[in-house]
Write a protein that holds these residues in place. Structure first.
Motif, PDB file in Angstrom:
ATOM      1  N   GLY A 276      -1.308 -57.706  52.394  1.00 38.83           N
ATOM      2  CA  GLY A 276      -1.265 -58.499  53.735  1.00 38.83           C
ATOM      3  C   GLY A 276      -0.102 -58.285  54.652  1.00 38.83           C
ATOM      4  N   LYS A 277      -0.387 -59.006  55.641  1.00 41.50           N
ATOM      5  CA  LYS A 277       0.683 -58.766  56.650  1.00 41.50           C
ATOM      6  C   LYS A 277       0.776 -60.164  57.266  1.00 41.50           C
ATOM      7  CE  LYS A 277       3.933 -56.257  58.914  1.00 41.50           C
ATOM      8  NZ  LYS A 277       4.937 -55.644  58.304  1.00 41.50           N
ATOM      9  N   SER A 278       1.197 -61.100  56.460  1.00 41.23           N
ATOM     10  CA  SER A 278       1.092 -62.496  56.759  1.00 41.23           C
ATOM     11  C   SER A 278       2.107 -63.257  57.801  1.00 41.23           C
ATOM     12  CB  SER A 278       1.299 -63.316  55.318  1.00 41.23           C
ATOM     13  OG  SER A 278       0.063 -62.714  54.498  1.00 41.23           O
ATOM     14  N   PRO A 279       1.450 -63.833  58.693  1.00 44.75           N
ATOM     15  CA  PRO A 279       2.263 -64.365  59.903  1.00 44.75           C
ATOM     16  C   PRO A 279       2.680 -65.632  59.478  1.00 44.75           C
ATOM     17  CG  PRO A 279       0.062 -64.672  60.260  1.00 44.75           C
ATOM     18  CD  PRO A 279       0.203 -63.828  59.023  1.00 44.75           C
ATOM     19  N   ALA A 280       4.075 -65.963  60.239  1.00 43.16           N
ATOM     20  CA  ALA A 280       4.598 -67.261  59.908  1.00 43.16           C
ATOM     21  C   ALA A 280       4.752 -67.826  61.492  1.00 43.16           C
ATOM     22  CB  ALA A 280       5.901 -67.437  59.117  1.00 43.16           C
ATOM     23  N   ILE A 281       3.967 -68.753  61.810  1.00 42.29           N
ATOM     24  CA  ILE A 281       4.405 -69.351  63.469  1.00 42.29           C
ATOM     25  C   ILE A 281       5.318 -70.466  63.231  1.00 42.29           C
ATOM     26  CG2 ILE A 281       2.900 -70.345  65.086  1.00 42.29           C
ATOM     27  CD1 ILE A 281       0.382 -68.886  64.265  1.00 42.29           C
ATOM     28  N   VAL A 282       6.261 -70.361  64.089  1.00 41.21           N
ATOM     29  CA  VAL A 282       7.317 -71.378  64.101  1.00 41.21           C
ATOM     30  C   VAL A 282       7.232 -72.095  65.622  1.00 41.21           C
ATOM     31  CG1 VAL A 282       9.755 -72.155  63.736  1.00 41.21           C
ATOM     32  CG2 VAL A 282       8.689 -70.430  62.365  1.00 41.21           C
ATOM     33  N   LEU A 283       6.657 -73.403  65.513  1.00 43.05           N
ATOM     34  CA  LEU A 283       6.600 -74.196  66.911  1.00 43.05           C
ATOM     35  C   LEU A 283       8.130 -74.749  67.211  1.00 43.05           C
ATOM     36  CD1 LEU A 283       3.175 -76.093  66.454  1.00 43.05           C
ATOM     37  CD2 LEU A 283       3.707 -73.447  67.089  1.00 43.05           C
ATOM     38  N   GLU A 284       8.263 -74.999  68.323  1.00 43.94           N
ATOM     39  CA  GLU A 284       9.639 -75.521  68.727  1.00 43.94           C
ATOM     40  C   GLU A 284      10.076 -76.685  68.166  1.00 43.94           C
ATOM     41  OE1 GLU A 284       9.945 -76.080  72.974  1.00 43.94           O
ATOM     42  OE2 GLU A 284       8.137 -76.459  73.160  1.00 43.94           O
ATOM     43  N   ASP A 285       9.143 -77.635  67.711  1.00 46.13           N
ATOM     44  CA  ASP A 285       9.732 -78.904  67.287  1.00 46.13           C
ATOM     45  C   ASP A 285       9.937 -78.792  65.727  1.00 46.13           C
ATOM     46  OD1 ASP A 285       7.103 -78.477  66.038  1.00 46.13           O
ATOM     47  OD2 ASP A 285       6.433 -80.332  66.235  1.00 46.13           O
ATOM     48  N   SER A 311       5.926 -61.629  56.527  1.00 44.30           N
ATOM     49  CA  SER A 311       6.686 -60.427  56.998  1.00 44.30           C
ATOM     50  C   SER A 311       6.681 -60.472  58.518  1.00 44.30           C
ATOM     51  CB  SER A 311       5.811 -59.000  56.333  1.00 44.30           C
ATOM     52  OG  SER A 311       4.524 -59.244  56.534  1.00 44.30           O
ATOM     53  N   ARG A 312       5.741 -61.323  59.109  1.00 45.50           N
ATOM     54  CA  ARG A 312       5.808 -61.211  60.802  1.00 45.50           C
ATOM     55  C   ARG A 312       5.994 -62.754  61.116  1.00 45.50           C
ATOM     56  NH1 ARG A 312       0.596 -60.350  63.154  1.00 45.50           N
ATOM     57  NH2 ARG A 312      -0.459 -61.247  61.364  1.00 45.50           N
ATOM     58  N   LEU A 313       7.336 -62.815  61.747  1.00 38.58           N
ATOM     59  CA  LEU A 313       7.674 -64.302  62.181  1.00 38.58           C
ATOM     60  C   LEU A 313       7.475 -64.253  63.771  1.00 38.58           C
ATOM     61  CD1 LEU A 313       9.326 -66.855  61.422  1.00 38.58           C
ATOM     62  CD2 LEU A 313      11.339 -65.597  61.945  1.00 38.58           C
ATOM     63  N   LEU A 314       6.536 -65.501  63.922  1.00 37.93           N
ATOM     64  CA  LEU A 314       6.342 -65.612  65.500  1.00 37.93           C
ATOM     65  C   LEU A 314       6.993 -67.129  65.716  1.00 37.93           C
ATOM     66  CD1 LEU A 314       2.625 -64.691  65.223  1.00 37.93           C
ATOM     67  CD2 LEU A 314       4.425 -63.308  66.202  1.00 37.93           C
ATOM     68  N   VAL A 315       7.987 -67.106  66.695  1.00 37.46           N
ATOM     69  CA  VAL A 315       8.711 -68.026  67.017  1.00 37.46           C
ATOM     70  C   VAL A 315       8.748 -68.311  68.262  1.00 37.46           C
ATOM     71  CG1 VAL A 315      11.224 -69.170  66.685  1.00 37.46           C
ATOM     72  CG2 VAL A 315      10.395 -66.963  65.324  1.00 37.46           C
ATOM     73  N   GLN A 316       8.547 -69.873  68.652  1.00 37.37           N
ATOM     74  CA  GLN A 316       8.412 -70.140  69.854  1.00 37.37           C
ATOM     75  C   GLN A 316       9.646 -70.174  70.751  1.00 37.37           C
ATOM     76  OE1 GLN A 316       6.321 -74.193  70.444  1.00 37.37           O
ATOM     77  NE2 GLN A 316       5.330 -73.377  72.105  1.00 37.37           N
ATOM     78  N   ARG A 317       9.524 -69.505  71.918  1.00 39.41           N
ATOM     79  CA  ARG A 317      10.910 -69.073  72.425  1.00 39.41           C
ATOM     80  C   ARG A 317      12.069 -70.005  72.667  1.00 39.41           C
ATOM     81  NH1 ARG A 317      10.601 -64.332  75.027  1.00 39.41           N
ATOM     82  NH2 ARG A 317       8.463 -64.324  75.288  1.00 39.41           N
ATOM     83  N   ALA A 421       0.426 -67.319  70.105  1.00 35.66           N
ATOM     84  CA  ALA A 421       1.019 -67.218  68.624  1.00 35.66           C
ATOM     85  C   ALA A 421      -0.474 -66.967  67.792  1.00 35.66           C
ATOM     86  CB  ALA A 421       1.777 -68.398  68.355  1.00 35.66           C
ATOM     87  N   VAL A 422      -1.410 -67.689  68.032  1.00 37.56           N
ATOM     88  CA  VAL A 422      -2.716 -67.601  67.020  1.00 37.56           C
ATOM     89  C   VAL A 422      -3.334 -65.892  67.373  1.00 37.56           C
ATOM     90  CG1 VAL A 422      -5.102 -68.437  66.888  1.00 37.56           C
ATOM     91  CG2 VAL A 422      -3.037 -70.118  67.175  1.00 37.56           C
ATOM     92  N   GLU A 423      -3.342 -65.838  68.851  1.00 37.80           N
ATOM     93  CA  GLU A 423      -3.860 -64.471  68.718  1.00 37.80           C
ATOM     94  C   GLU A 423      -3.065 -63.546  68.185  1.00 37.80           C
ATOM     95  OE1 GLU A 423      -4.649 -61.856  72.708  1.00 37.80           O
ATOM     96  OE2 GLU A 423      -4.909 -64.224  73.140  1.00 37.80           O
ATOM     97  N   ARG A 424      -1.855 -63.336  68.200  1.00 39.15           N
ATOM     98  CA  ARG A 424      -1.081 -62.390  67.737  1.00 39.15           C
ATOM     99  C   ARG A 424      -1.148 -62.554  66.246  1.00 39.15           C
ATOM    100  NH1 ARG A 424       4.057 -60.264  70.220  1.00 39.15           N
ATOM    101  NH2 ARG A 424       3.645 -60.835  72.439  1.00 39.15           N
ATOM    102  N   ALA A 425      -1.130 -63.945  65.629  1.00 39.14           N
ATOM    103  CA  ALA A 425      -1.256 -64.036  63.982  1.00 39.14           C
ATOM    104  C   ALA A 425      -2.352 -63.266  63.523  1.00 39.14           C
ATOM    105  CB  ALA A 425      -1.361 -65.336  63.878  1.00 39.14           C
ATOM    106  N   ASN A 426      -3.689 -63.364  64.375  1.00 35.61           N
ATOM    107  CA  ASN A 426      -4.693 -62.720  63.939  1.00 35.61           C
ATOM    108  C   ASN A 426      -5.045 -61.282  64.364  1.00 35.61           C
ATOM    109  OD1 ASN A 426      -5.564 -65.182  62.745  1.00 35.61           O
ATOM    110  ND2 ASN A 426      -6.626 -65.986  64.707  1.00 35.61           N
ATOM    111  N   ALA A 433      -2.827 -64.331  54.024  1.00 32.52           N
ATOM    112  CA  ALA A 433      -2.210 -65.940  54.101  1.00 32.52           C
ATOM    113  C   ALA A 433      -1.319 -66.069  55.556  1.00 32.52           C
ATOM    114  CB  ALA A 433      -1.119 -65.779  53.112  1.00 32.52           C
ATOM    115  N   ALA A 434      -1.144 -67.194  55.800  1.00 30.45           N
ATOM    116  CA  ALA A 434      -0.268 -67.641  56.864  1.00 30.45           C
ATOM    117  C   ALA A 434       0.368 -68.880  56.746  1.00 30.45           C
ATOM    118  CB  ALA A 434      -1.403 -67.658  58.178  1.00 30.45           C
ATOM    119  N   SER A 435       1.412 -68.773  57.581  1.00 34.85           N
ATOM    120  CA  SER A 435       2.067 -70.502  57.562  1.00 34.85           C
ATOM    121  C   SER A 435       2.359 -70.763  59.201  1.00 34.85           C
ATOM    122  CB  SER A 435       3.392 -70.437  56.659  1.00 34.85           C
ATOM    123  OG  SER A 435       4.386 -69.443  57.311  1.00 34.85           O
ATOM    124  N   VAL A 436       2.251 -72.330  59.091  1.00 28.32           N
ATOM    125  CA  VAL A 436       2.460 -72.966  60.248  1.00 28.32           C
ATOM    126  C   VAL A 436       3.728 -73.817  59.978  1.00 28.32           C
ATOM    127  CG1 VAL A 436       1.627 -74.341  61.980  1.00 28.32           C
ATOM    128  CG2 VAL A 436       0.119 -72.945  60.970  1.00 28.32           C
TER     129      VAL A 436
END
Ligand code: NAD
Length: 500
Positions: A276-285, A311-317, A421-426, A433-436
């Motif tokens: 896997g190379k699972s993304p974690a998407i963090v929204l600003e709230d 292993s991949r962290l995607l964070v709202q700016r 974020a969704v596009e990068r995650a996929n 796996a993934a987390s939001v």
């Protein structure tokens, strides 16, 4: 106490290791390998030789499959009631728990895992999983179906039955050797199958001890056989064996494809639990303290040697810089050391080879222009320790962003809009796996169906439950471990149509 003294002390305390040379476990007893060769098992914290385990050949695999088949076809096995298998599995669960001290020490010695993690996850979680699967032995069922058969004359009774698929192979990796072996063996036995287990050549010890416990629980000798040795020889022979009805494999995607190809030639059923190379998407709230803690565990737990690691962290700016500061502080404060030291938070990687691989990814990421936020170096001397490492600004095409590192290495990237974020995650061949992370349930609900992943966590990462199926989309595999899906995976579905 030095790392070496801690390991030597543990080694002396485990009676199972007084043998030093460990044969296969076939038909209820220890067998020397046909070729007479053994492979070293090494403590990755100290490079101490702990034991030698049989280097299995195709002939050893033949003997193990023959034993599993003879048992599967025996009258005594066929006459076991589901309640009998349930009771034996229940006893096995108790035995795993009762031998938890020894099993967890073996895990720490052979794989560098923190002793507490081995106790809690491999032993504690493993024992609970066996108990959970014990219950399924008496709950598998077919269905009686209304039919629309229009052939005149008799009445028609139509129903389905679940039958054990047959002799099953379990091929497992080194990161959770006991737990993943149990994930395969317990549902197989619950369904009425017999098993040949092939542990990783790096971590064969708990599998061999487990086979003894399976017998102590009351199962006959050939119900669970263990053949140790390399993937290229013993693993390949098992996957390609015509006497195997189902292979349940956990490991890397590259090996999984080989196993799948070999299995298809015999139409052997297969379940593949892969990388896997699972993304974690963090929204600003999101609650950033909660995120920092969750992501630290998500990526650094068991030194990042976890298939679902975040292993991949995607964070709202707007919160990117603040979250990176928190993560870097947490990473720098982690205590690195022996898995036997209860203060340790990060142990060694499993082997020199794996250490070199992880360091190559780190060096390459640097060369490709990624910024080291923290870590990036070897830690301690003597074992295979790597600092918890965080990269920022890695180019999207960099290997560290795209490939499974399987080490304590996080890559962080900012994003502006959720769609991005969704596009990068996929944007990965994997889909395990993934987390939001967000305080908005509505936002989470909207994102969950869009993620191509077998498991999605919301405000958490790496949380498993024995009832929740685990498996991958895309190149992370096919089929499921855990839950009802796992036990049904060891059955064939038979349709019965009866003219009454
Ligand atoms: P690996 O693929 O190298 O080996 C896994 C097992 O397959 C070992 O027992 C090995 O000896 C055997 N093997 C190797 N070559 C073989 C062959 N040609 N035929 C048959 N068997 C062969 O994986 P690993 O390095 O032990 O484990 C790490 C990998 O496992 C990572 O990619 C990780 O993501 C994956 N993993 C996945 C899950 C999941 O549930 N999806 C869980 C844990 C680990």
């Amino acid at each position: 106490m030095s790392l070496l003294e801690a390991s030597r002390e543990q080694l002396r305390r485990i009676p199972f290791l007084s043998r030093r040379r460990l044969g296969h476990f076939i038909d209820g007893r220890v067998h020397d390998p046909v070729g007479g060769a053994y492979l070293p098992v090494v403590d990755p914290a100290t490079e101490l030789l702990i034991a030698e385990a049989a280097d299995g050949s195709a002939a050893d695999v033949d003997a193990a499959v023959a034993s599993a088949r003879a048992t599967f076809e025996s009258r005594s096995w066929k006459s076991l009631r589901p309640a009998d298998r349930e009771a034996m599995l229940y006893r096995l669960s108790e035995l795993v728990a009762a031998n938890g001290d020894e099993l967890s020490a073996l895990e720490t010695l052979q794989g560098g895992k923190l002793r507490e993690v081995a106790r809690r996850i491999d032993v504690g979680g493993g024992a609970e999983l066996v108990r959970y699967m014990a219950g399924w032995a008496t709950k598998l069922e077919g269905q009686t179906l209304d039919n629309s058969i229009s052939i005149p004359g008799p009445q028609w009774l139509t129903y389905t039955r679940r039958e054990p698929v047959g002799v099953s192979a379990a091929i497992v990796p080194w990161n959770f050797p006991l737990a993943i072996a149990l994930w395969k063996i317990a549902p197989a036995l619950a369904a009425g199958c017999t098993v040949v287990l092939k542990p990783s050549e790096q971590t064969p010890l708990t599998a061999l001890r487990l086979a003894e416990l399976v017998m102590e629980a009351g199962f006959p000798g050939g119900a669970v056989n263990v053949v140790t040795g390399t993937g290229a020889t013993a693993g390949a022979a098992l996957a390609a064996h015509p006497g195997i009805a189902k292979v349940s494999f956990t490991g890397s995607t590259a090996t999984g494809k080989r196993v799948g190809h070999a299995a298809v030639d015999n139409m052997t059923r297969f379940t593949l639990e892969l990388g896997g190379k699972s993304p974690a998407i963090v929204l600003e709230d999101a609650d950033l303290d909660q995120v920092a803690q969750g992501i630290c565990t998500g990526i650094f737990f068991h030194q990042g040697q976890v298939c679902t690691a975040s292993s991949r962290l995607l964070v709202q700016r707007p919160v990117y810089g603040r979250l990176l500061d928190k993560l870097a502080r947490a990473a720098r404060s982690m205590r690195i050391g022996s898995g036997f030291d209860p203060q340790t938070e990060l142990g060694p990687l499993v082997s020199r080879r794996h250490f070199d691989r992880v360091m190559d990814y780190i060096d390459e990421a640097r060369a490709e222009g990624a910024t080291v936020v923290t870590g990036g170096r070897r830690a301690l001397e003597g074992g295979w320790f790597v600092e918890p490492t965080i990269f920022a600004d890695a180019p999207a095409r960099a290997a560290v962003v795209r490939e499974e590192v399987f080490g304590p290495v996080l890559v962080a990237t900012p994003f502006d809009e959720v769609d991005e974020a969704v596009e990068r995650a996929n944007d990965t061949p994997y889909g395990l796996a993934a987390s939001v992370w967000t305080r908005s349930l509505s936002a989470a609900h909207r994102i969950v169906p869009r993620l191509q992943a077998g498991t999605v966590w919301v405000n958490a990462h790496n949380v498993l439950d024995n009832a929740l199926p685990l498996g991958g989309y895309k190149q992370s595999g096919t089929g499921r471990d855990l839950g009802r899906a796992a036990v049904e995976g060891f059955t064939e579905l038979k349709s019965v149509c009866m003219a009454v």
